[in-house]
Design an enzyme around this catalytic site. Structure first.
Site, mmCIF file in Angstrom:
data_model
loop_
_atom_site.group_PDB
_atom_site.id
_atom_site.type_symbol
_atom_site.label_atom_id
_atom_site.label_comp_id
_atom_site.label_asym_id
_atom_site.label_seq_id
_atom_site.Cartn_x
_atom_site.Cartn_y
_atom_site.Cartn_z
ATOM 1 N N SER A 191 0.835 -1.222 0.000
ATOM 2 C CA SER A 191 0.000 0.000 0.000
ATOM 3 C C SER A 191 0.858 1.256 0.000
ATOM 4 O O SER A 191 0.390 2.322 -0.363
ATOM 5 C CB SER A 191 -0.859 0.080 1.253
ATOM 6 O OG SER A 191 -1.826 -0.865 1.243
ATOM 7 N N ALA A 224 -2.332 0.241 9.947
ATOM 8 C CA ALA A 224 -1.596 -1.031 9.939
ATOM 9 C C ALA A 224 -1.643 -1.710 8.554
ATOM 10 O O ALA A 224 -2.650 -1.585 7.864
ATOM 11 C CB ALA A 224 -2.214 -1.961 10.981
ATOM 12 N N ASP A 243 -4.949 2.230 14.601
ATOM 13 C CA ASP A 243 -5.439 0.973 14.015
ATOM 14 C C ASP A 243 -5.426 -0.094 15.102
ATOM 15 O O ASP A 243 -4.476 -0.148 15.885
ATOM 16 C CB ASP A 243 -4.535 0.535 12.843
ATOM 17 C CG ASP A 243 -5.229 -0.431 11.892
ATOM 18 O OD1 ASP A 243 -5.776 -1.438 12.374
ATOM 19 O OD2 ASP A 243 -5.213 -0.168 10.678
ATOM 20 N N ASP A 263 -10.507 3.189 17.500
ATOM 21 C CA ASP A 263 -11.366 3.282 16.319
ATOM 22 C C ASP A 263 -11.078 4.617 15.608
ATOM 23 O O ASP A 263 -11.232 5.682 16.206
ATOM 24 C CB ASP A 263 -12.838 3.220 16.784
ATOM 25 C CG ASP A 263 -13.813 3.256 15.608
ATOM 26 O OD1 ASP A 263 -13.405 3.648 14.494
ATOM 27 O OD2 ASP A 263 -14.980 2.898 15.810
ATOM 28 N N LYS A 308 -13.105 3.854 -1.048
ATOM 29 C CA LYS A 308 -13.326 2.533 -1.655
ATOM 30 C C LYS A 308 -14.606 2.609 -2.478
ATOM 31 O O LYS A 308 -15.603 3.188 -2.036
ATOM 32 C CB LYS A 308 -13.464 1.456 -0.581
ATOM 33 C CG LYS A 308 -12.392 1.487 0.501
ATOM 34 C CD LYS A 308 -11.007 1.120 0.006
ATOM 35 C CE LYS A 308 -9.948 1.492 1.022
ATOM 36 N NZ LYS A 308 -8.573 1.348 0.568
HETATM 37 C C1 LIG Z 1 -6.076 -1.180 3.628
HETATM 38 S S1 LIG Z 1 -5.552 -1.376 5.261
HETATM 39 C C2 LIG Z 1 -4.439 -0.054 5.487
HETATM 40 C C3 LIG Z 1 -3.097 -0.288 4.918
HETATM 41 C C4 LIG Z 1 -2.131 0.807 5.291
HETATM 42 N N1 LIG Z 1 -2.490 2.095 4.703
HETATM 43 C C5 LIG Z 1 -0.720 0.477 4.850
HETATM 44 O O1 LIG Z 1 -0.186 1.194 4.011
HETATM 45 O O2 LIG Z 1 -0.152 -0.481 5.365
HETATM 46 C C6 LIG Z 1 -6.937 -0.846 6.155
HETATM 47 C C7 LIG Z 1 -6.717 -0.788 7.657
HETATM 48 O O3 LIG Z 1 -7.786 -0.048 8.212
HETATM 49 C C8 LIG Z 1 -8.028 -0.581 9.496
HETATM 50 N N2 LIG Z 1 -9.356 -0.144 9.921
HETATM 51 C C9 LIG Z 1 -10.563 -0.417 9.353
HETATM 52 N N3 LIG Z 1 -11.553 0.177 10.067
HETATM 53 C C10 LIG Z 1 -10.937 0.853 11.063
HETATM 54 C C11 LIG Z 1 -11.406 1.669 12.126
HETATM 55 N N4 LIG Z 1 -12.704 1.900 12.286
HETATM 56 N N5 LIG Z 1 -10.497 2.210 12.963
HETATM 57 C C12 LIG Z 1 -9.183 1.989 12.800
HETATM 58 N N6 LIG Z 1 -8.682 1.216 11.829
HETATM 59 C C13 LIG Z 1 -9.554 0.660 10.971
HETATM 60 C C14 LIG Z 1 -7.862 -2.064 9.343
HETATM 61 O O4 LIG Z 1 -7.554 -2.671 10.598
HETATM 62 C C15 LIG Z 1 -6.707 -2.152 8.349
HETATM 63 O O5 LIG Z 1 -5.478 -2.333 9.019
#
Ligand SMILES: C[S@@+](CC[C@H](N)C(=O)[O-])C[C@H]1O[C@@H](n2cnc3c(N)ncnc32)[C@H](O)[C@@H]1O
Length: 359
Positions: A191, A224, A243, A263, A308
């Site tokens: 990513s 993450a 995250d 969150d 998305k």
């Molecule tokens: C596509 S991944 C992100 C990848 C990241 N940008 C990278 O470069 O490694 C999406 C992340 O969003 C987190 N996520 C989804 N909903 C969330 C929330 N409500 N609060 C915090 N994190 C969230 C997930 O746990 C996941 O790790």
């Protein structure tokens, strides 16, 4: 050789997004002036390009989300002779006025298109030397400083070709409209290339230097395993990474990173930061609302975030999400610049850059 009376535009896009790309271009044109008496574009699914006919409207590349490239299409040759493709192509180019700042031979970004790369590599020097002999191609292969149009020779396959020109001020500055990124060995996820590309596409060199400085602060929502955070810390920016998932590799214990298992939709910073980046997988409307809140509260000055895409009605969903942000910032009296693009490294998503500007 067929020459049309309307102005035809050739747009490259991610394969699978032809309908969205055409729909968006036509809608933008309609906002300028009603389109009269032209046929709806014949769209070939998963081809990676669309041709759109317009009357006097001129698409604005910067405002198109799904178009990777914008080319004014001059000629379509449907049956190139196998033994001599050069002669008809040169004849078509001869009808175009002036000279060109660059010659780009291109093919669709599809599996079939990739198979054409050997052919285009072989063909390029033949065409190039013919055009140089005629004095129609200047010696600036990257066309970096040139105001001259670029000449695009686009091969959907080996037997047909679309010939067009692009305006360096109203198009992408890279072949195929693709800005590839190398995967940095230290980054914890692929990513990372999305944010790297976003920075290159949305900000020129001087903006990058001004807006991404050592000592700045950022919040990364949905951070993450850390690919986006990595792009920030490598520029000396201190990041609060939000995250529930773990940060990986060098980011697990990085002096510039504070990891909060919270969150992202509920998190509020103790102090305003320079940057908000957000890559959470959620409905575009929900992410857009969150971004609005951050700007309205004055919690950040700049943001890069992903939206998305839903399976259907993608253009409509984006309109509503981005329109919501515009309305809210206007109501708040905030001046801003917003650019949205489906980047090369984006799949079922788009990336948006939003920055506050001076009044
Ligand atoms: C596509 S991944 C992100 C990848 C990241 N940008 C990278 O470069 O490694 C999406 C992340 O969003 C987190 N996520 C989804 N909903 C969330 C929330 N409500 N609060 C915090 N994190 C969230 C997930 O746990 C996941 O790790």
């Amino acid at each position: 050789m067929k020459k049309s009376t309307n102005t035809n535009w050739l747009l490259y896009c991610r394969p699978g997004f032809e309908q969205d790309c055409a729909q968006e271009a036509l809608r933008q044109a309609m906002q300028q002036k009603p389109i009269i008496g032209i046929e709806q574009p014949a769209i070939v699914a998963d081809s990676g390009y669309v041709a759109v006919a317009l009357n006097e409207q001129k698409p604005s590349y910067r405002e198109l989300i799904f178009a990777r490239q914008l080319i004014r299409l001059h000629h379509t040759i449907a049956a190139l002779p196998e033994r001599d493709r050069l002669t008809p192509i040169l004849a078509a180019i001869a009808t175009l006025p002036g000279s060109f700042g660059a010659l780009w031979l291109e093919a669709p970004d599809t599996n079939d298109g990739k198979l054409l790369s050997t052919f285009t590599r072989r063909f390029q020097p033949l065409l190039e030397s013919a055009l140089r002999e005629q004095g129609r191609l200047q010696d600036d292969p990257q066309n970096t400083h040139s105001k001259l149009p670029r000449l695009h020779i686009f091969f959907p396959d080996k037997s047909s070709v679309l010939i067009g020109t692009s305006d360096p001020h109203n198009s992408a500055a890279t072949i195929m409209g693709i800005m590839r990124q190398l995967m940095p060995a230290e980054a914890p996820s692929r990513s990372t290339m999305k944010l790297a590309e976003a920075i290159e596409v949305f900000m020129d060199r001087s903006e990058q230097t001004r807006l991404l400085r050592q000592g700045m602060t950022a919040v990364d929502l949905g951070a993450a395993p850390g690919g986006w955070t990595w792009q920030m810390v490598k520029r000396g920016i201190r990041v609060t990474a939000v995250d529930n998932g773990p940060m990986k590799g060098v980011l697990a214990k990085h002096p510039l990173v504070e990891h909060l298992k919270q969150d992202g939709f509920k998190y509020a910073p103790r102090k305003a930061v320079d940057w908000l980046v957000c890559d959470m997988v959620e409905k575009p409307s929900k992410v857009a609302k969150l971004i609005e809140e951050w700007f309205a509260a004055g919690w950040c000055k700049h943001a890069i975030f992903n939206l998305k895409l839903p399976m259907k009605q993608r253009v409509v969903a984006l309109d509503s999400a981005l329109g919501g942000i515009r309305t809210r910032l206007d109501e708040e009296g905030i001046n801003y610049k917003m650019i949205a693009k489906q980047l090369y490294h984006d799949r079922e998503e788009i990336t948006v850059f939003l920055t506050k500007t001076k009044k």
